[in-house]
Scaffold this motif. Sequence first.
Motif, PDB file in Angstrom:
ATOM      1  N   LEU A 219     103.433  37.783 -18.735  1.00 18.61           N
ATOM      2  CA  LEU A 219     102.677  38.228 -19.890  1.00 18.61           C
ATOM      3  C   LEU A 219     103.707  38.476 -20.976  1.00 18.61           C
ATOM      4  O   LEU A 219     104.554  39.342 -20.847  1.00 18.61           O
ATOM      5  CB  LEU A 219     101.943  39.510 -19.534  1.00 18.61           C
ATOM      6  CG  LEU A 219     101.132  40.159 -20.637  1.00 18.61           C
ATOM      7  CD1 LEU A 219     100.033  39.223 -21.077  1.00 18.61           C
ATOM      8  CD2 LEU A 219     100.540  41.455 -20.145  1.00 18.61           C
ATOM      9  N   GLU A 227      95.846  40.707 -20.469  1.00 14.36           N
ATOM     10  CA  GLU A 227      95.204  39.483 -20.053  1.00 14.36           C
ATOM     11  C   GLU A 227      93.771  39.813 -19.665  1.00 14.36           C
ATOM     12  O   GLU A 227      93.525  40.748 -18.915  1.00 14.36           O
ATOM     13  CB  GLU A 227      95.927  38.863 -18.865  1.00 14.36           C
ATOM     14  CG  GLU A 227      95.252  37.582 -18.422  1.00 14.36           C
ATOM     15  CD  GLU A 227      96.043  36.842 -17.376  1.00 14.36           C
ATOM     16  OE1 GLU A 227      96.430  37.487 -16.386  1.00 14.36           O
ATOM     17  OE2 GLU A 227      96.274  35.634 -17.554  1.00 14.36           O
ATOM     18  N   ARG A 285      95.100  35.400 -22.967  1.00 15.64           N
ATOM     19  CA  ARG A 285      96.119  36.401 -23.278  1.00 15.64           C
ATOM     20  C   ARG A 285      96.959  36.003 -24.477  1.00 15.64           C
ATOM     21  O   ARG A 285      97.033  34.828 -24.837  1.00 15.64           O
ATOM     22  CB  ARG A 285      97.007  36.651 -22.078  1.00 15.64           C
ATOM     23  CG  ARG A 285      97.933  35.514 -21.784  1.00 15.64           C
ATOM     24  CD  ARG A 285      98.606  35.762 -20.449  1.00 15.64           C
ATOM     25  NE  ARG A 285      99.787  34.943 -20.319  1.00 15.64           N
ATOM     26  CZ  ARG A 285     100.379  34.698 -19.167  1.00 15.64           C
ATOM     27  NH1 ARG A 285      99.911  35.197 -18.073  1.00 15.64           N
ATOM     28  NH2 ARG A 285     101.453  33.951 -19.112  1.00 15.64           N
TER      29      ARG A 285
END
Lengths: 357, 140
Positions: A219, A227, A285
């Motif tokens: 991420l 996310e 995301r």
Amino acid sequence: MGIEALADRQLTGGLAELPALIRRVVASRIRDANAIDDLVQETLARVMTAQARLDDSALAPYAVVVARNLLSAQWRQDVRFKQHAHRLIDLTDASRPEDQVLQREESRAVASALAQLPEGERQTLIAHEVEGQATSDLAAKSGSTAGAVAAQLHRTRAKLRVEYLLALERTRLPTERCRPVLLSLSGGERRRQRELDAAGHLLECPECAGLSGPLLDRLDGHPEGEEAIIAVRSDRDVVRARQRGREIAAQIDFSSTDLTLIATAISEVVRNIVRFADHGQLRVRVIEDAARRGLLIVARDVGPGIPDVDRALRDGYSTYGGLGIGLPGVRRLMDEFSIASELGKGTTITMAKWVHA
Amino acid sequence: MATVNQTEQAHQISVSILRQGAYLIASIHAALDDEELGRFQRDLIRQITKSRSRGVIIDVGALDVLDSFGSCTLRNLALMARLQGAVTVIVGIQPDVAFAMVHLGIHLEDVHTALGLEEGLARLDELTGAGGARSARGSA
């Protein structure tokens, strides 16, 4: 990378052979057909997430490494489950003291990683990430440009990720090639990866193979980055998914037009899942590379797969009585778009849109 | 102005169909899923017959997305209405939505559109060659 480059890669590159390769790796180690399908799809999704940061030649080796990592994670989970099967309590609640230890471990690792950075880079990173100073302000102070500062920050973050993981896992790197390879993976520097033969190294070096997962399948550093995972089962989920996607996209500076393009693209791919597959999921995301932020969207399904991906990407092709739009239209709405599909198993569509300055 | 379909309450919050003279004004107030969209299509077609309407306005101003399925449904609605002798004008497509539709490759060439409700009613008057709504509203 433009849409065209991605399209070319989709049509000519090695991606088409990836599902079969991954299946061989997975099937040689486990028997359960459903578990094999899940692991192949999961591996594909991860490889495609990392695709933008990897040199083409590294895709297949990376896929093998990811599949192996997932297999061992699965095995550990199974063992843990069997060991605790007789307990009727929720293990996640019982682990509070362990969580605290983990937190201490993490802050120790961050401190140790920060200490490994050169003084100037550390100060710039802290000024930007902790004190919130804009790259333009930092550039004015150092007599540089905002773009150069952003690029330097990107390299610093890449270093920090590597040092953090090394400290956290208490890993000693066995060869001199390890650190440069990990840095090139962390920073998504494709040319450097080629020079170092990063792909070859990953296959030989178990330490680097283990660390490559968190480095590539991560991420990205946006502080509010989260996310969203939306399960897709019925047509109700189409509206839900595009609304959730729009919310996530709205966290970064997309124009209202881009937000609408993104919501429309999500609507199309999620509807495809509902129409053609039994179920699937959408992941959304915020991502970031050297100089820009964007939104990554991965739509996965467990379905029949697309028999002819090339044809499905041509205008005018439609498998149901719609307007003949489908995937080529979606590709036009996004900046990056790729598909991996395996007949009888499922389809993974990965697409991204960048914030345009 | 009479509210039609008051008995069918299931999706009245997201959709309303009002009668105004010889015209029907249907407004979509919130994003509809496929099933709701299908029900809206059926309700509107039935209402055209029931009200002997000559023109239909569909106001989509509240929609933030018109994807291929939504557009296809609207187009089919207009085609079905035409088979019943009614003209359809779609109004209120937002600028961002129009931009997205064209990029996606949706061409609603065979469907009449207008900017807003007023323009839509004027368009219907033109297309039906009469002042159906004008006379009903009692003002020009």
